[in-house]
Motif scaffolding. Structure first.
Motif, PDB file in Angstrom:
ATOM      1  N   ILE A  49     -73.610  11.540 -62.830  1.00  0.00           N
ATOM      2  CA  ILE A  49     -73.191  10.367 -63.618  1.00  0.00           C
ATOM      3  C   ILE A  49     -71.903  10.696 -64.388  1.00  0.00           C
ATOM      4  O   ILE A  49     -71.091   9.816 -64.666  1.00  0.00           O
ATOM      5  CB  ILE A  49     -74.324   9.905 -64.559  1.00  0.00           C
ATOM      6  CG1 ILE A  49     -74.063   8.484 -65.050  1.00  0.00           C
ATOM      7  CG2 ILE A  49     -74.554  10.876 -65.709  1.00  0.00           C
ATOM      8  CD1 ILE A  49     -75.265   7.843 -65.722  1.00  0.00           C
ATOM      9  N   GLU A  50     -71.699  11.977 -64.665  1.00  0.00           N
ATOM     10  CA  GLU A  50     -70.499  12.409 -65.404  1.00  0.00           C
ATOM     11  C   GLU A  50     -69.225  12.165 -64.594  1.00  0.00           C
ATOM     12  O   GLU A  50     -68.134  12.144 -65.155  1.00  0.00           O
ATOM     13  CB  GLU A  50     -70.603  13.901 -65.760  1.00  0.00           C
ATOM     14  CG  GLU A  50     -71.567  14.217 -66.888  1.00  0.00           C
ATOM     15  CD  GLU A  50     -73.036  14.206 -66.477  1.00  0.00           C
ATOM     16  OE1 GLU A  50     -73.315  14.178 -65.258  1.00  0.00           O
ATOM     17  OE2 GLU A  50     -73.904  14.191 -67.368  1.00  0.00           O
ATOM     18  N   LYS A  52     -68.404   9.470 -63.117  1.00  0.00           N
ATOM     19  CA  LYS A  52     -67.943   8.059 -63.122  1.00  0.00           C
ATOM     20  C   LYS A  52     -66.690   7.804 -63.946  1.00  0.00           C
ATOM     21  O   LYS A  52     -65.894   6.986 -63.513  1.00  0.00           O
ATOM     22  CB  LYS A  52     -69.097   7.159 -63.564  1.00  0.00           C
ATOM     23  CG  LYS A  52     -70.324   7.266 -62.666  1.00  0.00           C
ATOM     24  CD  LYS A  52     -70.007   6.937 -61.221  1.00  0.00           C
ATOM     25  CE  LYS A  52     -70.113   8.042 -60.223  1.00  0.00           C
ATOM     26  NZ  LYS A  52     -69.524   7.802 -58.926  1.00  0.00           N
ATOM     27  N   THR A  61     -78.057  13.362 -64.960  1.00  0.00           N
ATOM     28  CA  THR A  61     -78.726  12.659 -63.860  1.00  0.00           C
ATOM     29  C   THR A  61     -77.696  12.297 -62.789  1.00  0.00           C
ATOM     30  O   THR A  61     -76.494  12.486 -62.978  1.00  0.00           O
ATOM     31  CB  THR A  61     -79.421  11.369 -64.357  1.00  0.00           C
ATOM     32  OG1 THR A  61     -78.428  10.466 -64.852  1.00  0.00           O
ATOM     33  CG2 THR A  61     -80.428  11.675 -65.458  1.00  0.00           C
ATOM     34  N   THR A  62     -78.205  11.762 -61.681  1.00  0.00           N
ATOM     35  CA  THR A  62     -77.289  11.375 -60.607  1.00  0.00           C
ATOM     36  C   THR A  62     -77.248   9.849 -60.463  1.00  0.00           C
ATOM     37  O   THR A  62     -78.208   9.160 -60.788  1.00  0.00           O
ATOM     38  CB  THR A  62     -77.740  11.985 -59.260  1.00  0.00           C
ATOM     39  OG1 THR A  62     -79.117  11.722 -59.072  1.00  0.00           O
ATOM     40  CG2 THR A  62     -77.483  13.483 -59.222  1.00  0.00           C
ATOM     41  N   ALA A  63     -76.123   9.397 -59.972  1.00  0.00           N
ATOM     42  CA  ALA A  63     -75.921   7.950 -59.744  1.00  0.00           C
ATOM     43  C   ALA A  63     -75.692   7.727 -58.253  1.00  0.00           C
ATOM     44  O   ALA A  63     -74.833   8.384 -57.649  1.00  0.00           O
ATOM     45  CB  ALA A  63     -74.722   7.459 -60.543  1.00  0.00           C
ATOM     46  N   SER A  65     -73.963   6.035 -55.595  1.00  0.00           N
ATOM     47  CA  SER A  65     -72.644   5.404 -55.743  1.00  0.00           C
ATOM     48  C   SER A  65     -72.201   4.725 -54.457  1.00  0.00           C
ATOM     49  O   SER A  65     -72.219   5.342 -53.391  1.00  0.00           O
ATOM     50  CB  SER A  65     -71.614   6.467 -56.137  1.00  0.00           C
ATOM     51  OG  SER A  65     -72.059   7.155 -57.286  1.00  0.00           O
ATOM     52  N   CYS A 110     -82.227   9.127 -57.865  1.00  0.00           N
ATOM     53  CA  CYS A 110     -81.173   8.744 -58.815  1.00  0.00           C
ATOM     54  C   CYS A 110     -81.744   7.782 -59.861  1.00  0.00           C
ATOM     55  O   CYS A 110     -82.563   6.931 -59.538  1.00  0.00           O
ATOM     56  CB  CYS A 110     -80.016   8.071 -58.090  1.00  0.00           C
ATOM     57  SG  CYS A 110     -79.259   9.085 -56.828  1.00  0.00           S
ATOM     58  N   SER A 112     -79.676   5.783 -61.563  1.00  0.00           N
ATOM     59  CA  SER A 112     -78.751   4.643 -61.680  1.00  0.00           C
ATOM     60  C   SER A 112     -78.016   4.401 -60.369  1.00  0.00           C
ATOM     61  O   SER A 112     -77.965   5.280 -59.505  1.00  0.00           O
ATOM     62  CB  SER A 112     -77.734   4.912 -62.804  1.00  0.00           C
ATOM     63  OG  SER A 112     -77.054   6.121 -62.552  1.00  0.00           O
ATOM     64  N   ALA A 114     -74.176   3.246 -59.176  1.00  0.00           N
ATOM     65  CA  ALA A 114     -72.803   3.021 -59.637  1.00  0.00           C
ATOM     66  C   ALA A 114     -72.046   2.240 -58.570  1.00  0.00           C
ATOM     67  O   ALA A 114     -72.070   2.608 -57.393  1.00  0.00           O
ATOM     68  CB  ALA A 114     -72.114   4.345 -59.916  1.00  0.00           C
ATOM     69  N   ILE A 142     -74.351   0.703 -63.211  1.00  0.00           N
ATOM     70  CA  ILE A 142     -73.065   1.070 -63.818  1.00  0.00           C
ATOM     71  C   ILE A 142     -71.939   0.457 -62.985  1.00  0.00           C
ATOM     72  O   ILE A 142     -71.907   0.647 -61.761  1.00  0.00           O
ATOM     73  CB  ILE A 142     -72.861   2.602 -63.788  1.00  0.00           C
ATOM     74  CG1 ILE A 142     -74.026   3.324 -64.464  1.00  0.00           C
ATOM     75  CG2 ILE A 142     -71.534   2.991 -64.435  1.00  0.00           C
ATOM     76  CD1 ILE A 142     -74.038   4.821 -64.175  1.00  0.00           C
TER      77      ILE A 142
END
Lengths: 324, 63
Positions: A49-50, A52, A61-63, A65, A110, A112, A114, A142
């Motif tokens: 997530i960082e 993004k 955590t992971t998104a 995408s 995940c 989220s 993105a 996101i």
């Protein structure tokens, strides 16, 4: 005859039969406007997530995408121009309906989704439908966007969006005109609307040598963020890397980013970050109250996390964001 | 005029005309490919067609 006017973004493209919008992915078919990229992402990845970047939401955590072809801006320095400045016929696309995106997100573990890489505004219907389904499964949404969108569709999207990483590319209209063939005001309006609707907003600015790296540019940006979004709004100052049509410029010097970091903090912003330089101290989150590092990062990696729920683990001061 | 010689000139040698033809093709080929690429889908055509949500219909537009 049979013209339609797209009212999704401020460009308001008026399209004759068969003609495509400025974004390359919306077209007039017999007097109706169609999206050509619904359920057809050309990029699908699991990212931290960082990346993004979103630093104040579910760190570590992971998104899941996704992106489709197309964009409604044409920035000279676009970092993903291979997909953003392409038609959907020019990219390799997958068939991935919103249900499949949500199922894949759960399968990949995940927290989220993105909507990122190119521009979720141009794959609006896909973003909206997927976000609605994701909400039902307790998955966060996101949008990583330039914020060049009309208010009405934006407000609809805000209902299902948890966080937005908004690229405020410059702080003058002149910059937007020359660099992106766009205007500044709609972007500022979009940021304010998202804040008002309770979307967690983090602002990104790519610092480009000679274009937006002067003290006045940085100060103007930080002031606007503080006065309009609040000092608790994170501002990410990212290093430019020569890409697309701006390959004549050097990468942003580290000293420039450190200067921008200092100026923005001096303007009173609580959370200013430096991006694309992993070892820079500006990657970490400091508690504005006790000034201790509460989330230590090396680039996208979390090295230490001293958050206690939504509070600083040391002094218990509340830290804004989405932590659960 | 022969500009390239091989062990068996009868079979292998290239005339200036042939040489220039190859050079011309090397230059024109990618240009033609590029132009034709503008009209031909490079991969699969999009199949993600869905009616958009925000637009104005013909009746409300002039011209």
């Amino acid at each position: 005859m049979n013209k339609v006017e797209c009212t999704l973004c401020p460009r308001h493209c008026k399209l004759a039969q068969g003609q495509r919008g400025d974004c390359r992915v919306r077209t007039n078919v017999n007097g109706k406007l169609f999206s050509l990229v619904y359920g057809n992402p050309c990029a699908v990845h699991v990212d931290p997530i960082e990346k993004k970047p979103v630093f104040h939401m579910l760190p570590g955590t992971t998104a899941f995408s996704i992106a489709t072809a197309g964009c409604n801006l044409h920035c000279l320095y676009c970092q993903n121009w291979e997909i953003s400045q392409s038609q959907p016929e020019e990219t390799r696309n997958s068939a991935m309906a919103p249900e499949i995106v949500v199922a894949s997100t759960l399968q990949a573990g995940c927290r989220s989704i993105a909507y990122t890489y190119s521009e979720p505004v141009v794959f609006y219907e896909y973003t909206l439908d997927t976000s609605r389904l994701a909400r039902e499964k307790n998955i966060r949404n996101i949008i990583v966007t330039a914020g060049y969108i009309e208010q009405e569709p934006l407000l609809e999207l805000c209902k299902v969006t948890d966080a937005a990483s908004v690229n405020l590319k410059g702080i003058t209209d002149d910059f937007y005109k020359k660099m992106c063939n766009a205007t500044l005001r709609p972007v500022q309006d979009a940021i304010l609307a998202m804040k008002k609707k309770g979307v967690w907003v983090e602002i990104i600015n790519l610092v480009i040598p000679t274009w937006n790296d002067s003290d006045d540019d940085i100060r103007g940006l930080a002031r606007w963020v503080k006065e309009n979004c609040g000092k608790e709004t994170p501002l990410h100052l990212s290093r430019f890397w020569p890409m697309h049509k701006l390959q004549n410029l050097p990468p942003t010097p580290e000293t420039t980013l450190s200067r921008a970091w200092d100026i923005s903090r001096a303007e009173g912003l609580d959370y200013v970050y430096v991006g694309n330089i992993p070892e820079h101290p500006g990657n970490s989150t400091k508690c504005p109250s006790c000034e201790k590092i509460i989330i230590k990062r090396y680039g996208y990696q979390i090295l230490e996390n001293h958050m206690d729920g939504g509070k600083c683990g040391y002094c218990k001061a509340p830290i804004p964001g989405i932590w659960q | 005029m022969r500009i390239l010689q091989s062990a068996d000139p009868g079979d292998m040698a290239m005339t200036r005309k042939q040489f220039l033809k190859i050079c011309a093709l090397a230059v024109i080929g990618p240009v033609l490919g590029r132009i034709s690429g503008l009209f031909t889908p490079k991969t699969t055509p999009p199949n993600g067609i869905k009616e958009a949500r925000y637009y104005r219909s013909p009746n409300t537009l002039a011209g």
